[in-house]
Design a protein around this motif. Structure first.
Motif, mmCIF file in Angstrom:
data_model
loop_
_atom_site.group_PDB
_atom_site.id
_atom_site.type_symbol
_atom_site.label_atom_id
_atom_site.label_comp_id
_atom_site.label_asym_id
_atom_site.label_seq_id
_atom_site.Cartn_x
_atom_site.Cartn_y
_atom_site.Cartn_z
ATOM 1 N N THR A 1 0.829 -1.213 0.000
ATOM 2 C CA THR A 1 0.000 0.000 0.000
ATOM 3 C C THR A 1 0.859 1.256 0.000
ATOM 4 N N TRP A 2 2.016 1.168 0.623
ATOM 5 C CA TRP A 2 2.935 2.315 0.694
ATOM 6 C C TRP A 2 3.642 2.531 -0.638
ATOM 7 N N ALA A 3 3.975 1.454 -1.328
ATOM 8 C CA ALA A 3 4.692 1.557 -2.606
ATOM 9 C C ALA A 3 3.903 2.358 -3.628
ATOM 10 N N ARG A 4 2.569 2.310 -3.536
ATOM 11 C CA ARG A 4 1.749 3.020 -4.523
ATOM 12 C C ARG A 4 1.801 4.534 -4.340
ATOM 13 N N SER A 5 2.363 4.991 -3.229
ATOM 14 C CA SER A 5 2.598 6.429 -3.044
ATOM 15 C C SER A 5 4.055 6.769 -3.341
ATOM 16 N N GLU A 6 4.758 5.843 -3.992
ATOM 17 C CA GLU A 6 6.191 5.970 -4.258
ATOM 18 C C GLU A 6 6.977 6.054 -2.955
ATOM 19 N N HIS A 7 6.475 5.317 -1.949
ATOM 20 C CA HIS A 7 7.132 5.205 -0.642
ATOM 21 C C HIS A 7 7.337 6.578 0.013
ATOM 22 N N TRP A 8 6.294 7.401 -0.029
ATOM 23 C CA TRP A 8 6.380 8.737 0.573
ATOM 24 C C TRP A 8 6.318 8.614 2.091
ATOM 25 N N ALA A 9 7.359 9.118 2.755
ATOM 26 C CA ALA A 9 7.439 9.077 4.217
ATOM 27 C C ALA A 9 8.146 10.328 4.696
ATOM 28 N N VAL A 10 7.679 10.876 5.811
ATOM 29 C CA VAL A 10 8.199 12.151 6.304
ATOM 30 C C VAL A 10 8.426 12.081 7.812
ATOM 31 N N ALA A 11 9.594 12.550 8.230
ATOM 32 C CA ALA A 11 9.869 12.743 9.654
ATOM 33 C C ALA A 11 9.633 14.210 9.986
ATOM 34 N N VAL A 12 8.869 14.471 11.026
ATOM 35 C CA VAL A 12 8.547 15.839 11.456
ATOM 36 C C VAL A 12 9.179 16.039 12.825
ATOM 37 N N LEU A 13 10.252 16.846 12.863
ATOM 38 C CA LEU A 13 11.071 16.936 14.069
ATOM 39 C C LEU A 13 11.463 18.379 14.373
ATOM 40 N N PRO A 14 11.844 18.667 15.625
ATOM 41 C CA PRO A 14 12.361 20.001 15.958
ATOM 42 C C PRO A 14 13.618 20.298 15.154
ATOM 43 N N PRO A 15 13.935 21.570 14.927
ATOM 44 C CA PRO A 15 15.059 21.916 14.049
ATOM 45 C C PRO A 15 16.420 21.426 14.517
ATOM 46 N N GLY A 16 16.593 21.138 15.784
ATOM 47 C CA GLY A 16 17.879 20.653 16.264
ATOM 48 C C GLY A 16 18.016 19.146 16.259
ATOM 49 N N THR A 17 17.038 18.447 15.688
ATOM 50 C CA THR A 17 17.054 16.984 15.652
ATOM 51 C C THR A 17 16.987 16.514 14.207
ATOM 52 N N LEU A 18 17.934 15.662 13.811
ATOM 53 C CA LEU A 18 17.952 15.145 12.447
ATOM 54 C C LEU A 18 17.335 13.752 12.392
ATOM 55 N N PRO A 19 16.606 13.447 11.328
ATOM 56 C CA PRO A 19 16.192 12.058 11.128
ATOM 57 C C PRO A 19 17.432 11.187 10.938
ATOM 58 N N VAL A 20 17.448 10.021 11.538
ATOM 59 C CA VAL A 20 18.642 9.177 11.440
ATOM 60 C C VAL A 20 18.825 8.622 10.036
#
Length: 320
Positions: A175-194
């Protein structure tokens, strides 16, 4: 008594059909199930839950990740920002912009299942888009991944009216592949997605900079440049935000760092010339402005104006 559905009944029936067609694990899923570098089970149980109203999965999912990041927002506050009545849903670009307006960096993650699992392991709920229908009869839906269980081949989501929806990794992947695997991390500006890559992080911070406070934008750039010290765009962003906050030494250092990474960057030469002129170092300022002018391109007129300002300062009595 009639039952109230948060999503149309036909969408649920389509999802059931998708699940039936997703019984066999794909190679991508089998690879993740066999990973030895991941805890076998992770669930972010403290992630908030906002049951969605009909067609309101976008505001509900976005409120979930914003609140999880420390920015308490109710779905009703987001409807006017992300919901498009004509489409009976929310566009991805509006979801990203709304997160930024609330002081959070919205970073699109690499479109891979391993990146998604790594992010959850790091303690970050991930906003995803799925097609719960079929490729020829789509039913777009936003949800939040909050956990996984590799022993049971399960993904755990905040989705629709389900606080804890369980879905096999294969069904989720399909089901996720049909969105071209769209995924987003929403974080404070001082924190990076790993799991974020350099290009995705840079794009997210540049977009965030347009809406953020100077302090928040600076924090984001400063954190990212520690991971990617040779990125000239991050260095210029850090220098520009430091300059806007009247921290001239820090601005100078960052812009010099940008030129170490990319010696022919006209923007960095021009902006460093401005900083040096404000510091009273007019000869060095002139040199960088002239270099920016000589490089040509879209910064040529700005560099010419910068050079003129430097010459005006130099012409004042007692100034060298």
């Amino acid at each position: 008594m009639a039952r109230s559905w948060s999503i149309p009944l036909w969408r649920g029936l389509l999802l059931a059909a998708v699940l039936l067609l997703s019984a066999c694990a794909t190679p991508v899923v089998r690879q993740q199930l066999a990973r030895t570098d991941l805890p076998r089970q992770v669930e972010l149980t403290d992630t908030p839950f906002f049951p969605q109203e009909e067609y309101q999965c976008g505001p509900a999912a976005l409120a979930t990740v914003l609140t999880a990041s420390g920015k308490t927002v109710a779905p009703d506050e987001l409807i006017s920002q992300v919901y498009v009545p004509a489409r009976q849903g929310s566009l991805q670009i509006e979801m990203l912009a709304a997160a930024r307006r609330h002081g959070r960096v919205a970073t699109v993650l690499p479109p891979r299942l391993d990146a998604l699992l790594d992010e959850v392991r790091a303690g970050h709920p991930v906003l995803v888009m799925q097609n719960l229908g079929l490729s020829w009869w789509p039913s777009w839906h936003y949800a939040v991944v909050v956990g996984y269980n590799l022993e049971r081949d399960e993904m755990v989501l905040r989705s629709g009216t389900f606080r804890r929806q369980l879905m096999s990794l294969t069904a989720f992947e399909n089901t996720w592949a049909r969105s071209e695997h769209w995924a987003v991390a929403v974080l404070p500006p001082g924190t990076l997605p790993v799991s974020a890559d350099e290009a995705g992080t840079t794009a997210a911070l540049v977009a965030f900079d347009r809406l953020a406070t100077r302090a928040d934008a600076r924090s984001g750039y400063a954190t990212a440049i520690k991971r990617w010290p040779n990125n000239p765009t991050l260095a210029i962003g850090l220098g520009n935000t430091a300059y806007a906050m009247h921290d001239l030494p820090a601005a100078r250092h960052a812009l010099e760092q940008a030129l170490v990474a990319q010696p022919d960057n006209a923007a960095a030469h021009n902006n460093l010339a401005v900083v040096l002129a404000d510091l009273g170092e007019l000869e060095q300022a002139r040199s960088h402005a002239e270099r920016a002018l000589a490089l040509g391109g879209p910064w040529q007129e700005t560099a010419r104006a910068t050079l003129q300002e430097i010459e005006k300062k130099a012409a004042k009595p007692g100034v060298r």
